[in-house]
Design a protein around this motif. Structure first.
Motif, PDB file in Angstrom:
ATOM      1  N   LEU A 148       0.759  -1.212  -0.061  1.00 46.86           N
ATOM      2  CA  LEU A 148      -0.086   0.044  -0.096  1.00 46.86           C
ATOM      3  C   LEU A 148       0.884   1.430   0.087  1.00 46.86           C
ATOM      4  N   LYS A 149       0.788   1.964  -1.194  1.00 46.63           N
ATOM      5  CA  LYS A 149       1.911   2.869  -1.609  1.00 46.63           C
ATOM      6  C   LYS A 149       1.479   4.938   0.149  1.00 46.63           C
ATOM      7  N   PRO A 150       2.387   5.246  -0.037  1.00 47.79           N
ATOM      8  CA  PRO A 150       1.927   6.543   0.431  1.00 47.79           C
ATOM      9  C   PRO A 150       0.584   7.497   0.185  1.00 47.79           C
ATOM     10  N   HIS A 182      13.003  -2.976  -5.990  1.00 42.44           N
ATOM     11  CA  HIS A 182      12.246  -3.499  -6.072  1.00 42.44           C
ATOM     12  C   HIS A 182      11.583  -2.985  -6.787  1.00 42.44           C
ATOM     13  N   TYR A 183      12.061  -1.817  -7.613  1.00 43.66           N
ATOM     14  CA  TYR A 183      11.603  -1.428  -8.883  1.00 43.66           C
ATOM     15  C   TYR A 183      12.953  -1.773  -9.861  1.00 43.66           C
ATOM     16  N   SER A 184      13.595  -2.644  -9.817  1.00 38.55           N
ATOM     17  CA  SER A 184      14.942  -2.228 -10.803  1.00 38.55           C
ATOM     18  C   SER A 184      14.422  -2.535 -11.594  1.00 38.55           C
ATOM     19  N   VAL A 208      -1.723   0.871  -4.797  1.00 44.90           N
ATOM     20  CA  VAL A 208      -1.814  -0.894  -4.670  1.00 44.90           C
ATOM     21  C   VAL A 208      -0.382  -0.943  -5.714  1.00 44.90           C
ATOM     22  N   HIS A 209       0.758  -2.146  -5.185  1.00 40.78           N
ATOM     23  CA  HIS A 209       1.880  -2.553  -5.932  1.00 40.78           C
ATOM     24  C   HIS A 209       1.339  -3.944  -5.799  1.00 40.78           C
ATOM     25  N   ALA A 210       1.548  -4.570  -6.590  1.00 45.69           N
ATOM     26  CA  ALA A 210       0.596  -6.196  -6.355  1.00 45.69           C
ATOM     27  C   ALA A 210       1.935  -6.540  -7.483  1.00 45.69           C
TER      28      ALA A 210
HETATM   29  P1  CMP Z   1       3.189  -0.795  -9.812  1.00 49.16           P
HETATM   30  O1  CMP Z   1       2.596  -1.881  -9.819  1.00 49.16           O
HETATM   31  O2  CMP Z   1       3.483  -0.311  -8.467  1.00 49.16           O
HETATM   32  O3  CMP Z   1       4.603  -0.694 -11.142  1.00 49.16           O
HETATM   33  C1  CMP Z   1       5.024   0.335 -11.367  1.00 49.16           C
HETATM   34  C2  CMP Z   1       4.922   1.433 -11.392  1.00 49.16           C
HETATM   35  O4  CMP Z   1       5.808   2.548 -11.704  1.00 49.16           O
HETATM   36  C3  CMP Z   1       3.344   1.633 -11.004  1.00 49.16           C
HETATM   37  O5  CMP Z   1       2.288   0.839 -10.220  1.00 49.16           O
HETATM   38  C4  CMP Z   1       2.780   2.912 -11.131  1.00 49.16           C
HETATM   39  O6  CMP Z   1       2.813   3.658  -9.997  1.00 49.16           O
HETATM   40  C5  CMP Z   1       4.258   3.831 -11.792  1.00 49.16           C
HETATM   41  N1  CMP Z   1       3.872   4.465 -13.223  1.00 49.16           N
HETATM   42  C6  CMP Z   1       4.014   5.768 -12.858  1.00 49.16           C
HETATM   43  N2  CMP Z   1       3.991   5.920 -14.864  1.00 49.16           N
HETATM   44  C7  CMP Z   1       3.694   5.156 -14.860  1.00 49.16           C
HETATM   45  C8  CMP Z   1       3.278   4.749 -16.566  1.00 49.16           C
HETATM   46  N3  CMP Z   1       3.623   5.349 -17.900  1.00 49.16           N
HETATM   47  N4  CMP Z   1       3.943   3.218 -17.020  1.00 49.16           N
HETATM   48  C9  CMP Z   1       3.831   2.343 -15.643  1.00 49.16           C
HETATM   49  N5  CMP Z   1       3.923   2.619 -14.470  1.00 49.16           N
HETATM   50  C10 CMP Z   1       3.745   4.005 -13.699  1.00 49.16           C
END
Ligand code: CMP
Length: 156
Positions: A8-10, A48-50, A114-116
């Protein structure tokens, strides 16, 4: 049974949506296996987002995810990864279907609450990042398991 990671994001915390969002997963029948609220270190979020490191939105994404506390959750269930992704809805909350979490609560692509995990490999990597300490994840058996699933068809 599968296990998946949800963050759950900020924005979810700032908008007081932790309870309503957590309820969606619980009420669906997913089993909570881990729960942790932290301001996670920059390095954890970067790892996590690499996969997105070369994307134009990466810098904003990392600063957003370190701008406040995050709630990390692990959920168990049959096909849990897909079930959770379906409940969460499309990444762009403006386009997410009504009835999904993003579709019901959000208006943003970036602040999408949310991230999943998107697959088994990602789930394994992400659970390892956010639930790395002993005792972080708990195996327990809810008493309604045999009512949530059909025992003969789905649990044997
Ligand atoms: P999340 O499912 O956490 O995975 C990557 C995250 O990047 C996504 O959710 C969004 O919060 C963020 N994001 C922002 N811009 C984009 C975009 N153009 N395409 C994909 N994800 C994006």
């Amino acid at each position: 049974m599968e296990r998946t990671l949800v963050l759950l994001k900020p924005d979810a915390l700032q908008r007081h949506l932790v309870g309503p969002i957590l309820s969606r997963f619980e009420q669906k029948g997913l089993k909570l296996a881990g729960l942790k609220m932290r301001s996670f270190p920059l390095e954890t979020i970067q790892r996590h987002y690499s996969d997105h490191a070369d994307k134009p939105f990466y810098g904003n994404l990392v600063s957003f995810m370190t701008s406040g506390p995050v709630v990390a959750m692990a959920f168990d269930g049959k096909d849990a990864i897909k079930v959770v992704r379906t409940l969460v809805g499309a990444t762009n909350a403006r386009e997410a279907a009504p009835g999904t979490i993003r579709g019901d609560y959000g208006m943003s692509f970036s602040n999408n609450m949310v991230h999943a995990s998107d697959g088994p490999e990602a789930a394994e990597k992400e659970l390892g990042l956010f639930f790395a300490e002993a005792g972080d994840l708990i195996d327990w058996e809810p008493i309604d398991l045999g009512w949530t699933y059909n025992v003969e068809e789905e649990l044997s």
